[in-house]
Scaffold this motif. Structure first.
Motif, PDB file in Angstrom:
ATOM      1  N   LYS A   1       0.850  -1.191   0.000  1.00 39.51           N
ATOM      2  CA  LYS A   1       0.000   0.000   0.000  1.00 39.51           C
ATOM      3  C   LYS A   1       0.883   1.238   0.000  1.00 39.51           C
ATOM      4  N   ARG A   2       0.891   1.961  -1.116  1.00 37.49           N
ATOM      5  CA  ARG A   2       1.664   3.196  -1.247  1.00 37.49           C
ATOM      6  C   ARG A   2       0.767   4.412  -1.410  1.00 37.49           C
ATOM      7  N   GLY A   3      -0.470   4.204  -1.773  1.00 33.54           N
ATOM      8  CA  GLY A   3      -1.394   5.317  -1.982  1.00 33.54           C
ATOM      9  C   GLY A   3      -2.314   5.504  -0.794  1.00 33.54           C
ATOM     10  N   PRO A   4      -3.103   6.537  -0.820  1.00 34.65           N
ATOM     11  CA  PRO A   4      -3.226   7.505  -1.918  1.00 34.65           C
ATOM     12  C   PRO A   4      -2.072   8.504  -1.916  1.00 34.65           C
ATOM     13  N   ALA A   5      -1.713   8.961  -3.096  1.00 41.16           N
ATOM     14  CA  ALA A   5      -0.657   9.950  -3.236  1.00 41.16           C
ATOM     15  C   ALA A   5      -1.141  11.044  -4.172  1.00 41.16           C
ATOM     16  N   GLY A   6      -0.822  12.279  -3.833  1.00 35.39           N
ATOM     17  CA  GLY A   6      -1.201  13.395  -4.691  1.00 35.39           C
ATOM     18  C   GLY A   6      -2.695  13.653  -4.668  1.00 35.39           C
ATOM     19  N   ALA A   7      -3.179  14.294  -5.721  1.00 36.17           N
ATOM     20  CA  ALA A   7      -4.585  14.682  -5.804  1.00 36.17           C
ATOM     21  C   ALA A   7      -5.471  13.437  -5.953  1.00 36.17           C
ATOM     22  N   VAL A   8      -6.591  13.433  -5.220  1.00 38.18           N
ATOM     23  CA  VAL A   8      -7.542  12.326  -5.259  1.00 38.18           C
ATOM     24  C   VAL A   8      -8.935  12.894  -5.487  1.00 38.18           C
ATOM     25  N   PRO A   9      -9.594  12.563  -6.606  1.00 34.77           N
ATOM     26  CA  PRO A   9     -10.954  13.054  -6.840  1.00 34.77           C
ATOM     27  C   PRO A   9     -11.929  12.522  -5.794  1.00 34.77           C
TER      28      PRO A   9
ATOM     29  N   ASP B   1      18.658   4.875  -6.597  1.00 27.56           N
ATOM     30  CA  ASP B   1      18.000   5.972  -5.876  1.00 27.56           C
ATOM     31  C   ASP B   1      16.698   6.310  -6.605  1.00 27.56           C
ATOM     32  N   ARG B   2      15.603   5.740  -6.141  1.00 26.79           N
ATOM     33  CA  ARG B   2      14.334   5.746  -6.860  1.00 26.79           C
ATOM     34  C   ARG B   2      13.677   7.125  -6.880  1.00 26.79           C
ATOM     35  N   ILE B   3      13.266   7.550  -8.084  1.00 24.12           N
ATOM     36  CA  ILE B   3      12.462   8.765  -8.234  1.00 24.12           C
ATOM     37  C   ILE B   3      10.989   8.438  -8.096  1.00 24.12           C
ATOM     38  N   GLY B   4      10.568   7.343  -8.714  1.00 22.08           N
ATOM     39  CA  GLY B   4       9.167   6.945  -8.690  1.00 22.08           C
ATOM     40  C   GLY B   4       8.902   5.934  -9.778  1.00 22.08           C
ATOM     41  N   SER B   5       7.671   5.864 -10.218  1.00 23.39           N
ATOM     42  CA  SER B   5       7.280   4.955 -11.294  1.00 23.39           C
ATOM     43  C   SER B   5       7.362   5.673 -12.631  1.00 23.39           C
TER      44      SER B   5
ATOM     45  N   ARG C   1      -1.287   6.001 -10.976  1.00 26.71           N
ATOM     46  CA  ARG C   1      -0.309   6.951 -10.434  1.00 26.71           C
ATOM     47  C   ARG C   1      -0.375   6.991  -8.914  1.00 26.71           C
ATOM     48  N   SER C   2      -1.569   7.168  -8.391  1.00 25.24           N
ATOM     49  CA  SER C   2      -1.739   7.305  -6.949  1.00 25.24           C
ATOM     50  C   SER C   2      -1.512   5.998  -6.214  1.00 25.24           C
TER      51      SER C   2
END
Length: 521
Positions: A33-41, A107-111, A223-224
């Protein structure tokens, strides 16, 4: 625009789900479980913050091709992510999106999510095919490489299904070049029957929620759920259209985008088709010039006469297909195999082989190239790519039922690509989409840079047959992004071993720096 790789076949029934990750995840599955991340409707929180069950990828393969791709690759992880069937009713039925990940090693930036085009091509398979390119690169070190199968495609559930394997084989033998009123009526009847089979074998509700409008919303859920506040994305061919519509829908959610082999947002369907015809004509002429320098060229030593030599070689197939090991090479398949080979100069050698075989009354190489295009594996099973392509196009594009306009587009296409002229007069025929059982759901591509969109990178190839160079220039202008020109003869180029292009694209994805204006490779 259709591009690459066989997908999977079996159509699974839609099922209602009451939780985002139903049931026991099963042995060998690791919940994350990594989310929610950022904007979520609002109203979509359970999807944006869902747990993902990662496991091995073998269970996601359902063809000889995909099984070979996923075999013995312990660095790969696969999962399915739940999304609403209809985003206007997120409390209703859900579907699942197939996802494949190769985790970052540094060194991970993301997906880094990618789509290979089509519409209808498998992003999971595309990600596997790119693993050798990223193994020792900064992309592999800094990003989780993530391929997803858009709804209706590949390992996503359910899949679009219109024709059985036997029906697809039969359909490929039906040439449909009769320009008489009776011939046109027969073709339109067949197109109507095809649309009816799609509605019968794939629910109308699913067909109505299959377009790019919904794919970009799935992309934002991914993404999220993957834990990224902003999206990093690579889109090829039709995947550039997904990127452009995402940029229009969620501009503030973009971190970086590489859009390679652009679909021109300013062109209508007719103009786009004619431009693509001109692109394939250019690729054919380049092939003819290359071939003419060889003593074994199937089209002769004069490039100026190659188109006529090609027509003389292929047109007899309209009346008499060539037998190939219990099957037949039709005129349609010969043309499809040639078009497949014109996507890249790396396929010119087998193209010449195929044409040489045809001169001798044989058709195995051209039939194999056509099988590759249609996603038919060695066991005779088809991917859903053709059905998915049609289903997505039919809800993404305005429907043209003006036969006079259609005839004019056909005339312009033949003028742009004379090597593909079958010798019959151009007529206006209603295509499958004219009979499609659900309405168009298209979201317009942006016509100006969306507010809040960060700089994006567009890559365009001078000799791209499927998405001509000027389309990339247009997309870069509309999005206010950077443009990298690649001088070559192929459809898309990033992460395909061209060091100059890979260096620019990777530098942008990692450091967010665009190349200087006028950059060329």
């Amino acid at each position: 625009m259709r591009r690459s790789s066989p997908l999977l076949l079996v159509l699974l029934a839609l099922t209602a789900c009451t939780s985002v990750l139903p049931g026991d995840p099963g042995p060998g599955v690791r919940l994350e479980k990594r989310g929610p991340a950022g904007a979520v409707p609002q109203g979509l929180e359970r999807f944006y913050g869902q747990e993902i069950g990662w496991g091995g990828c073998s269970a996601y393969a359902d063809s000889t091709t995909t099984r070979a791709l996923y075999r013995d690759r312990p660095s790969l992880e696969c999962a399915r992510v739940e999304v609403p069937l209809d985003y206007a009713a997120p409390e209703g039925e859900t579907i699942r999106i197939g996802v494949l990940r190769r985790p970052a090693t540094g060194d991970r930036i993301g997906s880094l999510l990618l789509n290979p085009g089509g519409p209808g091509a498998s992003g999971m398979e595309a990600a596997v095919s790119l693993v050798p390119q990223v193994l020792s690169s900064e992309i592999g070190a800094r990003f989780d490489l993530v391929g997803f199968d858009p709804r209706g495609v590949g390992a996503s559930e359910p899949r679009v299904r219109c024709l059985s394997d036997a029906e697809r084989d039969e359909e490929r033998l039906d040439v449909d070049v009769d320009a008489s009123p009776e011939g046109v009526a027969e073709t339109e009847r067949e197109n109507q029957e095809y649309a009816g089979k799609c509605a019968e074998n794939t629910s109308a509700e699913f067909l109505a929620n299959l377009g790019t409008r919904d794919v970009v919303k799935d992309l934002d859920v991914l993404r999220s759920a993957l834990g990224d506040e902003k999206l990093s994305y690579v889109g090829y061919s039709y995947g550039t259209h997904i990127g452009a519509v995402y940029a229009e829908t969620f501009p503030a959610n973009v971190r970086a985008m590489v859009l390679d082999g652009a679909v021109d947002p300013a062109q209508d369907e007719g103009d786009s088709l004619v431009a693509q015809g001109a692109g394939f004509q250019q690729a054919f002429e380049e092939f003819a010039a290359w071939c003419a320098g060889r003593p074994d060229c199937a089209l002769g030593t004069d490039p100026a006469k190659a188109a006529q030599a090609f027509r003389d070689l292929t047109r007899p197939l309209i009346e008499e297909p060539v037998a190939v090991q219990g099957r037949k090479l039709s005129y349609n398949d010969a043309i499809t195999g040639v078009v497949q080979a014109l996507y890249s100069s790396q396929l010119w050698e087998p193209l010449n082989t195929g044409l040489t075989e045809l001169k001798a009354g044989q058709g195995q190489t051209l039939l194999l190239l056509a099988d590759t295009y249609y996603g038919r594996d060695a066991d005779g099973r088809y991917s859903a790519i053709t059905d998915a392509f049609t289903a997505i196009q039919c809800v993404d594009s305005p429907r043209d039922t003006d036969r006079a306009e259609l005839a004019e587009v056909a005339r312009r296409y033949r003028a742009a690509a004379p090597f593909l002229d079958d010798g019959t007069p151009p007529v206006g025929v209603l295509d499958v989409c004219a009979f499609w059982p659900v309405p168009v759901t298209a979201v317009p591509s942006p016509t100006a840079k969306p507010a809040g969109l960060p700089p994006v990178l567009v890559i365009s190839t001078t000799g791209d047959p499927a998405t001509p160079y000027d389309a990339g220039v247009s997309l870069a202008r509309v999005l206010g992004g950077g443009l990298l020109t690649y001088e070559g003869e192929q459809h898309t180029v990033y992460l395909q071993g061209v060091e100059c292009v890979d260096s620019v694209g990777t530098g942008y994805l990692v450091g967010l720096a665009l190349p200087p204006e006028g950059a060329r490779c």
